[in-house]
Motif scaffolding. Sequence first.
Motif, PDB file in Angstrom:
ATOM      1  N   LYS A 102       0.792  -1.378  -0.009  1.00 15.87           N
ATOM      2  CA  LYS A 102      -0.321  -0.239  -0.261  1.00 15.87           C
ATOM      3  C   LYS A 102       1.187   1.344   0.006  1.00 15.87           C
ATOM      4  O   LYS A 102       0.533   1.921  -0.738  1.00 15.87           O
ATOM      5  N   GLU A 103       1.756   1.328   0.364  1.00 16.00           N
ATOM      6  CA  GLU A 103       2.768   2.181   0.960  1.00 16.00           C
ATOM      7  C   GLU A 103       3.487   2.904  -0.479  1.00 16.00           C
ATOM      8  O   GLU A 103       3.603   3.605  -0.770  1.00 16.00           O
ATOM      9  N   ASN A 105       2.605   1.756  -3.554  1.00 18.93           N
ATOM     10  CA  ASN A 105       1.593   2.169  -4.447  1.00 18.93           C
ATOM     11  C   ASN A 105       1.089   3.706  -4.004  1.00 18.93           C
ATOM     12  O   ASN A 105       1.201   4.638  -5.176  1.00 18.93           O
ATOM     13  N   TYR A 106       1.517   4.567  -2.427  1.00 15.88           N
ATOM     14  CA  TYR A 106       0.838   5.858  -2.727  1.00 15.88           C
ATOM     15  C   TYR A 106       2.138   6.579  -3.052  1.00 15.88           C
ATOM     16  O   TYR A 106       1.773   7.153  -3.602  1.00 15.88           O
ATOM     17  N   ASP A 109       2.173   7.058  -6.695  1.00 15.46           N
ATOM     18  CA  ASP A 109       1.225   8.069  -7.037  1.00 15.46           C
ATOM     19  C   ASP A 109       1.576   9.234  -6.819  1.00 15.46           C
ATOM     20  O   ASP A 109       1.538  10.082  -7.335  1.00 15.46           O
ATOM     21  N   ALA A 110       2.225   9.306  -4.981  1.00 15.87           N
ATOM     22  CA  ALA A 110       2.958  10.646  -5.002  1.00 15.87           C
ATOM     23  C   ALA A 110       4.113  11.352  -6.905  1.00 15.87           C
ATOM     24  O   ALA A 110       3.832  12.498  -7.385  1.00 15.87           O
ATOM     25  N   ALA A 128       2.180  14.570   0.347  1.00 19.67           N
ATOM     26  CA  ALA A 128       2.431  13.638   1.653  1.00 19.67           C
ATOM     27  C   ALA A 128       0.441  13.004   1.443  1.00 19.67           C
ATOM     28  O   ALA A 128       0.290  12.653   1.629  1.00 19.67           O
ATOM     29  N   THR A 130      -2.065  14.966  -0.309  1.00 18.16           N
ATOM     30  CA  THR A 130      -2.969  13.863  -1.491  1.00 18.16           C
ATOM     31  C   THR A 130      -3.021  12.389  -1.136  1.00 18.16           C
ATOM     32  O   THR A 130      -3.580  12.254  -1.235  1.00 18.16           O
ATOM     33  N   VAL A 131      -1.532  12.031  -1.236  1.00 16.82           N
ATOM     34  CA  VAL A 131      -1.558   9.995  -1.246  1.00 16.82           C
ATOM     35  C   VAL A 131      -2.095   9.794   0.120  1.00 16.82           C
ATOM     36  O   VAL A 131      -2.427   8.206  -0.111  1.00 16.82           O
ATOM     37  N   GLY A 132      -1.627  10.342   0.861  1.00 15.33           N
ATOM     38  CA  GLY A 132      -2.859  10.009   2.254  1.00 15.33           C
ATOM     39  C   GLY A 132      -1.595   9.038   2.695  1.00 15.33           C
ATOM     40  O   GLY A 132      -1.434   7.588   4.454  1.00 15.33           O
ATOM     41  N   MET A 133       0.097   9.463   2.657  1.00 12.98           N
ATOM     42  CA  MET A 133       0.515   9.167   3.961  1.00 12.98           C
ATOM     43  C   MET A 133       1.657  10.418   4.557  1.00 12.98           C
ATOM     44  O   MET A 133       1.173  11.580   4.469  1.00 12.98           O
ATOM     45  N   LEU A 138       6.595   9.477   3.458  1.00 13.02           N
ATOM     46  CA  LEU A 138       6.913   9.232   2.352  1.00 13.02           C
ATOM     47  C   LEU A 138       8.072   9.439   1.284  1.00 13.02           C
ATOM     48  O   LEU A 138       8.257   8.683   0.536  1.00 13.02           O
TER      49      LEU A 138
END
Length: 185
Positions: A102-103, A105-106, A109-110, A128, A130-133, A138
């Motif tokens: 999952k990380e 993928n985040y 995405d970043a 960070a 925006t992508v949920g981290m 990040l």
Amino acid sequence: WQMLRIEIDVNTVRKFITELDRVPKSLQVLLEDRNPQRFHFNVGGITPQMQTIIKQIWQHPYQRAIARMYLEGKVLELLAMQLAQLTTNCDRQAALTKLKPKEVNYIRDARSILLQNLDNPPSIKTLAQTVGMGDRKLQQGFKKIYGTTVFNYLHNYRLEQAQLMLREGNLSVATVANNIGYTHL
């Protein structure tokens, strides 16, 4: 659509690689085998630097012996980039095992968000969120996956894009700088 196929004798590769313990396992097998089979390994993508060299190979102005010298040099340059990519990818694979899928993928995405906003990139904190981290996670994950900091990656990407645009010769330096997000030449 054009394809560039380069075949290199394994002895040529052996000549340049003296430290077998530092070579990825997939390549060690090839180099240690006395009668190696044809080797093909998908290393990674073609970088903008590689694209430039490939274009130089296709469009060189030289003839006969000078052309051969030039082309051999360019092929060795591509080989060096591929070997560097192979070793870097192996190191990154090891680092990726420490990150949750999952990380990863985040973080990817970043990277996409960053490249879509070259002219006005978000801050680390905004990226960070925006992508949920968390921003620290990040930054650490980005360095593990891409081998550099978020903004160093952005900086290098911008410079590679500028180089490609300038080599085309159709745009002024000011236009190229503006296209990739620099406000000053």
